[in-house]
Write a protein that holds these residues in place. Structure first.
Motif, short mmCIF file in Angstrom:
data_model
loop_
_atom_site.label_atom_id
_atom_site.label_comp_id
_atom_site.label_asym_id
_atom_site.label_seq_id
_atom_site.Cartn_x
_atom_site.Cartn_y
_atom_site.Cartn_z
N ASN A 84 0.82 -1.21 0.00
CA ASN A 84 0.00 0.00 0.00
C ASN A 84 0.86 1.26 0.00
O ASN A 84 0.53 2.26 -0.65
N GLN A 85 1.95 1.22 0.73
CA GLN A 85 2.87 2.36 0.75
C GLN A 85 3.48 2.59 -0.63
O GLN A 85 3.67 3.73 -1.06
N MET A 86 3.78 1.50 -1.31
CA MET A 86 4.33 1.60 -2.67
C MET A 86 3.30 2.23 -3.62
O MET A 86 3.64 3.08 -4.44
N LEU A 87 2.02 1.83 -3.47
CA LEU A 87 0.96 2.40 -4.31
C LEU A 87 0.78 3.88 -4.01
O LEU A 87 0.61 4.69 -4.93
N GLN A 88 0.84 4.24 -2.72
CA GLN A 88 0.71 5.65 -2.34
C GLN A 88 1.84 6.47 -2.95
O GLN A 88 1.62 7.56 -3.49
N SER A 89 3.04 5.94 -2.87
CA SER A 89 4.19 6.63 -3.44
C SER A 89 4.06 6.79 -4.95
O SER A 89 4.41 7.83 -5.52
N THR A 90 3.50 5.77 -5.60
CA THR A 90 3.33 5.80 -7.06
C THR A 90 2.38 6.91 -7.49
O THR A 90 2.70 7.71 -8.38
N ILE A 91 1.21 6.98 -6.84
CA ILE A 91 0.24 7.98 -7.29
C ILE A 91 0.66 9.38 -6.87
O ILE A 91 0.34 10.36 -7.57
#
Length: 362
Positions: A4-11
């Motif tokens: 989830n942290q990776m997805l947050q960083s991506t967007i």
């Protein structure tokens, strides 16, 4: 959580480039990642979109995109704006997130598979079928390390170990309990136990300097088939226990170097008690005072050499002889005689093992 942290960083990265808000929700309308705080108000429209046959739609100034796992909707991504440029950005981001999802699931599936093989939770036919599906070589040489950090779920220690093996194909780092890190190491055809010993020392040194952890590492024997890594894992666990009992000064313990410690570890406790009662009726060899035990250990370290032992202990030769005579009177064993010395040394190890097992139970 890390995903989830990776997805947050991506967007967030996309927002900094495209200068528009994005949101990612699961199929129940829960916000997974978002660049604004208004995302939850779109829950109902997201749930309606999930059940619709459409792959893309525009609602309230946002473009909605479905992100699939195979044929199943996994996420819905929202991006603010209804222009063609925003549509293109949205398609690219959705494609990227879908690739991240596939990569993460493959990694998770591999880790879960390795855990089940380590714990011997799979049938033989399932091991081979799953390994083939996950593109894991079933015939590769492997060896299992168990890394004890004495800290429950130490994520920093895990990250330090992972940093050492990043990008190495065939290496798997996981955990099957709260205390230990497991490394399943893929080996080249010519790699030997000497190189594994050096690698283990490198890991210990790295954990000591980077994570300030006094780690202990044990490793099993080299296996040539994936079905046998559970055996190497159990060997490493045994080596860790045997090392704690008999070789507590060592930070790296190899299963194939355990010597008599491995033999004693596998003895039943009643047989150990019988042995001690037979050799030392009414007493045990560890009941001597610390000075006497230190003298005995030093005497054994110097291969029963009286003069050298006395020199290293800074005592007169006659003082050493007196202490050895005291042991002889108490036990009936003359430690200057090789056979009696061996008996006493084994008895000390047996008592140490018995104490360890008693403390482990209680």
């Amino acid at each position: 959580m890390a995903y989830n942290q990776m997805l947050q960083s991506t967007i967030e990265g996309v927002k900094s480039i495209a200068r528009t808000d994005l949101c990612l929700m699961d199929t129940e309308g829960n916000v997974i990642a978002a660049t604004n705080e208004e995302a939850q108000q779109y829950k109902e429209s997201v749930l309606t979109f999930v059940d619709s046959p459409a792959e893309i739609q525009v609602v309230q100034g946002y473009q909605y995109f479905k992100i699939l796992d195979g044929t199943t909707v996994e996420y819905v991504m929202l991006i603010r704006g209804d222009s063609d440029d925003i549509y293109t950005i949205g398609k690219l981001v959705a494609f990227q997130i879908q690739n991240l999802l596939s990569a993460y699931k493959e990694k998770y599936d591999k880790e879960n598979f390795i855990k089940n093989v380590l714990l011997d939770n799979m049938l033989l036919v399932d091991i081979y079928n799953k390994a083939k599906k996950l593109h894991i070589d079933a015939e590769e040489r492997r060896l299992v390390f168990v890394i004890e950090t004495n800290r429950q779920r130490d994520n920093h220690a895990m990250e330090v170990v992972k940093s050492l093996f990043t990008g190495r194909h065939g290496d798997y780092i996981t955990a099957v309990d709260e205390e230990n890190i497991i490394l399943v190491k893929g080996l080249d055809p010519k790699e030997t136990y000497d190189e594994m010993q050096t690698l283990a020392k490198t890991i210990v040194d790295l954990l000591n300097t980077e994570a300030m952890i006094n780690a202990r590492i044990a490793y099993g024997t080299i296996v040539h088939n994936i079905k046998d890594i559970s055996r190497s894992y159990n060997e490493a666990k045994m080596a860790l226990d045997v090392g704690k009992i008999f070789y507590d000064e060592k930070s790296v313990i190899a299963y194939n170097k355990l010597g008599i410690g491995r033999l004693i570890y596998q003895l039943p406790i009643p047989l150990c008690k019988m042995f001690i009662d037979e050799i030392f009726p009414g007493t045990t060899p560890d009941e001597f005072d610390e000075e006497t035990l230190l003298t005995i250990r030093k005497f054994f370290d110097n291969s029963l050499n009286v003069s050298e032992t006395a020199r290293q202990l800074y005592i007169h030769r006659n003082t050493l002889v007196y202490r050895l005579d005291k042991v002889n009177k108490a036990t009936g064993l003359d430690l200057r005689v090789f056979e009696d010395a061996i008996t006493f040394e084994i008895a000390l190890m047996v008592v140490r093992y018995m104490h360890y097992m008693e403390n482990k139970i209680y």
